[in-house]
Scaffold this active site. Sequence first.
Site, PDB file in Angstrom:
ATOM      1  N   LYS A  76      25.677 -35.091  10.024  1.00 14.75           N
ATOM      2  CA  LYS A  76      24.336 -35.020   9.416  1.00 14.75           C
ATOM      3  C   LYS A  76      24.319 -33.974   8.298  1.00 14.75           C
ATOM      4  O   LYS A  76      23.767 -34.191   7.230  1.00 14.75           O
ATOM      5  CB  LYS A  76      23.269 -34.637  10.455  1.00 14.75           C
ATOM      6  CG  LYS A  76      22.991 -35.693  11.487  1.00 14.75           C
ATOM      7  CD  LYS A  76      21.786 -35.352  12.340  1.00 14.75           C
ATOM      8  CE  LYS A  76      21.985 -34.159  13.225  1.00 14.75           C
ATOM      9  NZ  LYS A  76      23.033 -34.276  14.244  1.00 14.75           N
ATOM     10  N   MET A 108      17.501 -29.183  25.584  1.00 14.55           N
ATOM     11  CA  MET A 108      16.347 -29.987  26.000  1.00 14.55           C
ATOM     12  C   MET A 108      16.374 -30.403  27.473  1.00 14.55           C
ATOM     13  O   MET A 108      15.335 -30.621  28.075  1.00 14.55           O
ATOM     14  CB  MET A 108      16.226 -31.229  25.121  1.00 14.55           C
ATOM     15  CG  MET A 108      15.898 -30.916  23.687  1.00 14.55           C
ATOM     16  SD  MET A 108      14.474 -29.853  23.528  1.00 14.55           S
ATOM     17  CE  MET A 108      15.195 -28.445  22.736  1.00 14.55           C
ATOM     18  N   CYS A 166       9.875 -28.893  22.339  1.00 18.67           N
ATOM     19  CA  CYS A 166      11.293 -28.597  22.165  1.00 18.67           C
ATOM     20  C   CYS A 166      11.732 -27.369  22.963  1.00 18.67           C
ATOM     21  O   CYS A 166      12.684 -27.438  23.736  1.00 18.67           O
ATOM     22  CB  CYS A 166      11.493 -28.420  20.668  1.00 18.67           C
ATOM     23  SG  CYS A 166      13.016 -27.759  20.112  1.00 18.67           S
ATOM     24  N   MET A 167      11.053 -26.229  22.802  1.00 23.98           N
ATOM     25  CA  MET A 167      11.520 -25.052  23.524  1.00 23.98           C
ATOM     26  C   MET A 167      10.399 -24.155  24.027  1.00 23.98           C
ATOM     27  O   MET A 167      10.619 -22.973  24.254  1.00 23.98           O
ATOM     28  CB  MET A 167      12.564 -24.238  22.748  1.00 23.98           C
ATOM     29  CG  MET A 167      12.582 -24.247  21.257  1.00 23.98           C
ATOM     30  SD  MET A 167      11.086 -24.040  20.321  1.00 23.98           S
ATOM     31  CE  MET A 167      10.336 -22.609  20.885  1.00 23.98           C
ATOM     32  N   GLY A 224      16.264 -26.817  19.137  1.00 23.28           N
ATOM     33  CA  GLY A 224      16.541 -28.097  18.507  1.00 23.28           C
ATOM     34  C   GLY A 224      16.375 -28.035  17.005  1.00 23.28           C
ATOM     35  O   GLY A 224      17.148 -28.630  16.258  1.00 23.28           O
ATOM     36  N   GLN A 225      15.397 -27.304  16.534  1.00 19.53           N
ATOM     37  CA  GLN A 225      15.021 -27.371  15.118  1.00 19.53           C
ATOM     38  C   GLN A 225      15.541 -26.170  14.318  1.00 19.53           C
ATOM     39  O   GLN A 225      15.802 -25.114  14.881  1.00 19.53           O
ATOM     40  CB  GLN A 225      13.506 -27.438  15.005  1.00 19.53           C
ATOM     41  CG  GLN A 225      12.955 -28.639  15.746  1.00 19.53           C
ATOM     42  CD  GLN A 225      11.500 -28.836  15.450  1.00 19.53           C
ATOM     43  OE1 GLN A 225      11.157 -29.411  14.433  1.00 19.53           O
ATOM     44  NE2 GLN A 225      10.664 -28.343  16.312  1.00 19.53           N
TER      45      GLN A 225
HETATM   46 FE1  SF4 Z   1      25.187 -30.205  11.955  1.00 21.12          FE
HETATM   47 FE2  SF4 Z   1      23.298 -28.652  13.002  1.00 21.12          FE
HETATM   48 FE3  SF4 Z   1      25.199 -27.585  11.501  1.00 21.12          FE
HETATM   49 FE4  SF4 Z   1      23.368 -29.107  10.375  1.00 21.12          FE
HETATM   50  S1  SF4 Z   1      22.974 -27.140  11.367  1.00 21.12           S
HETATM   51  S2  SF4 Z   1      25.568 -29.177   9.997  1.00 21.12           S
HETATM   52  S3  SF4 Z   1      22.988 -30.616  11.990  1.00 21.12           S
HETATM   53  S4  SF4 Z   1      25.481 -28.583  13.483  1.00 21.12           S
END
Ligand code: SF4
Length: 873
Positions: free
Chosen positions: A50, A380, A146-147, A417-418
């Site tokens: 990603k 999560m 999320c948290m 998560g974010q």
């Molecule tokens: Fe991948 Fe998360 Fe690093 Fe972005 S912050 S490169 S989504 S591991």
Amino acid sequence: KSEEGISWHKGVCRFCGTGCGLQVGVRDGRIIATKGDPDAPVNRGLNCVKGYFNAKIMYGRDRLTQPLMRRTNGKFDKNGKFEPVSWDEAFDEMARQFKRVYAEKGPSGVALVGSGQYTIPEAYTATKLWKGGFRSNNIDPNARLCMASAVVGFYQTFGVDEPANNYSDIEFANTMILWGNNMAEAHPVLWSRVANRKLTDPNTKVINLTTYRNMSSDLADETIIFKPNGDLAIANYLIREIISRGAVDEDFVSKHTIFTAGVTDIGYGLRNTDKYAYPAERDILEKQKRIRLSPAEATAMGLKAGTEVEQKNSGGSAGAHWQIEFEEFRKAVEPYTLDFVAPLVKGDDDETLESFKARLVRLADLVCDRKRDLLSFWCMGFNQHQRGVWANELVYSIHLLMGKHAKPGNGAFSLTGQPSACGSAREVGTFCHRLPSDMLVANGEHRKKTESIWNLPAGTLNPKVGYSVMEIMRGLEDGSVNFMWTQVVNILQSTPNNTHWVRAARDPKNFVVVSDVYPTYSARAADLILPAAMHFEKWGLYGNAERRTQGWHQLVKAPGEAKTDIWMMMEFARRFTVDELYRAQPLKGVPGDALPDVREAAAAMGLKGDATLFDVLFAPSAARQAAWPDPLYKKELNATGEALGLPYFPEKALFGEYRQFTLGNGHDLADFDTYMREDVRGLLWPVVNGRETLYRFNVEYDPYAKPDNLFYGKLMKPVGKGTRHALTDKNAVAHPGTAKIFFRPYMDPVEMPDANYDLWLCTGRILEHWHTGSMTRRVPELDRAAPRAVLYMNPADAERRGIRRGDTATVTSRHGECKAVVETKVRNIMPRGMTWLAFFDDKVLCNSVVIDAMDPISLEPDFKKTAVKVVRD
Ligand code: SF4
């Protein structure tokens, strides 16, 4: 710095809480590539699949470039079609609708759903506008989903929020335990660090505690598959083993901890009253009405163990805790023997009980070995849990009993998560109960300090805790909330039981505004869509899961009419006068409203009735103007400042103001310019005398930790007896300077498979897509790699239902249904009785099936435990 006309600049990835550094390539006013930043300590040049596409997410073909409003014949019409409108037309209608609701219901009728993807200045602007301007605490971020359980776990255990450790522990630890954390997919770059440690040190062990076999199992030494909620019993088994094997660090425990239990927060936040219960859910409520007390709970209440009591929903308060003696604590965990826990929680019917017991014993051998390091990670699986706060507290209890916390290679680590769940949602205080820097709206001293920094009349801030995300959703449905604005979030896709909230959004009494970059599922259900700038189209800072604050410059312009969220909030604030908000509106439902005082105080401060909220909250102050012109500011690349035409640098001024909250209370941040320097790759707060802090609560590293006060307790202002500073200042007595070791019992989930709904459904993320897929699905490479969410099933479960791999099946729960193609072989291998769906796919829309039961303390929903049936189409 130049290569074929490309200029490279530092940036931060926005696709998870890891917080990887990027190098962002710009050519001809366009971001053409990103790559891992070799100088970034988090990722050392690496990105995941990603992360490498941070550039492409910005240029999807359907990027929003102008405001869109539902209209018929040139006028707003709830049932009309979306038509392009000017910003003035958009704000005029939005303000008209806001004022309609505000006049009728006051601050409790309006709500803002924000995000852990806000930049820090954005989150601060939102908090100030909603709490200081509109006097409404109905602002809550998607971080609630999320948290929030991690937040309350921190507060209740340590008295302050956020982790003690940092990612470099991975390179020191030789025992790593994943508690409900498929790190290989959710935090891939951190996982590569774990893999590197594991593969280069044969003594390092990785244990994956999970309800199904996942990609993290490929590397783990052991995958322990347990039934949903079984983690509570396993943690109690480990605690019992630590005590019975004599592995307690008695010196640490006696100096720095107290033992705690209490009857708290019984109930599941499912619905507060029958009024909210949908017919199918009343059955569940009925079953859950009475509860049998565990020994520790009974002791705390002065009742006999096994006594049945009526359940109560605590409605988000932290409840009361009692200090207990070690001996009481030992007795409370005594029932959690191997013979009791193993059959209770064994999750894979194809594994023998003896084999499962042997796994638990090997886990206990690792944990109780005083010579080994111990690092626990969770995400999560723990936080989206009907007993998420308890689960967090239990793992801290393990680490505190062993004295293995806040040291290199030793600590309990909640991953977010974010990208800025910590920096923006938690530290800035966008939660409905919080103010900046760990302060609380229910605490009079905290409100006073905030009013002073914001230069607001005394009594302006509303003392009543606002609605959390799920309460806002339910409020739209039951009519208590009629105006909702969402920013940087796709909330109608990401909340459980979402069919209700989408229908509520279309209720004629409600007005819903969505600010976003693409026409998301939520946007399509809105009345007004506002086009937003993306992260490299504005100045920003994120705070990641290890307390690292990182900044970046605006690098390119936003397309068309798209504007920054800060600009939108400031422009909206211009539509309200002091008279309308400080003088005319009572705080309905707030006992002892201080409104008359606010009027007088406002007059004494010279606030004129026709001054706008913008003037009060964001106008160029003398201090702001004194710093002008700013050498960092680039006129052509400052989307907010340029659009506002102000003689100051908005993001920098807002960050500087927010920084005042952080100094001297254990959250110290450096100044804006430091974070923006090309050679600075973020700093771990508290930053004191220019130095970051690698470990909080450790006197060797943390300037705030003292030998007799490791956990900062004395920073919190006592209220009455002891120090009260958990979720509200009415509850949860804390003991200054000590951490609490909680006894928390095992408890069944709110609904469990039965004859009608015979399978569990768990939901989550996959490696290729970010949350609801609204950005990553615009990247052709990622979309092709994972074009749809599939239903993972055990092959025997599928066969019994006549389903073959690749067939489409219908998943039905008591709450709704969805359809997905079935997968039985790759990626996630389900034990019998368990199914799994990802939530990125708005065609599958798994949240139409998921129960909206919440942890009653944190008010975070549980996306992991819905009873469903699956039928082949
Ligand atoms: Fe991948 Fe998360 Fe690093 Fe972005 S912050 S490169 S989504 S591991």
